[in-house]
Each structure stands twice: as C-alpha cells, then as structure tokens.
Motif scaffolding. Sequence first.
Motif: not given
Length: 70
Positions: A26-27, A30-31, A33-34
């Motif tokens: 999940a982390g 997120d990374e 996507a950023r």
Amino acid sequence: MLDRFTEKLIESAVSSYMPRLQEMSAGRLDELARIKAKVRSEPSEVEEWFDREMAKARDMDINGVLKKIK
C-alpha cells in the motif's frame, strides 16, 4: 512429499508476514501515485526519483529486505 512440505512451509511463512507485506504494498502504491502525478509538472523530480529507485535495485541487500519484513 518434500514438495508438499515445502509448499506448506512457504504458505506458513507468507501468511505470518502477510499484514506487513500488504502494508508495504500500500505504501508503494501511494508513492507511485504521487510520482505519476508529478510526471508532467515536475519532471526533474521524477527523474531524480527514478535514479534513486534504480540505485536501490542495484544495491539491494536481500538480508536487509527480509529484516524489514520482520
């Protein structure tokens, strides 16, 4: 017989580490996507990020990865 034992051993290990693996996944999502959001607006930052990621892959320590999972 050995194949079945090995399979059970791997299943056991994976199930005990599954919550941590899901958290890491999940982390990472997120990374990514950023970074994707910055491709057009901040290309130099994205390029630096790729350079860091490539260095991580090049210098990967498998024992270190296993320790992080624990």
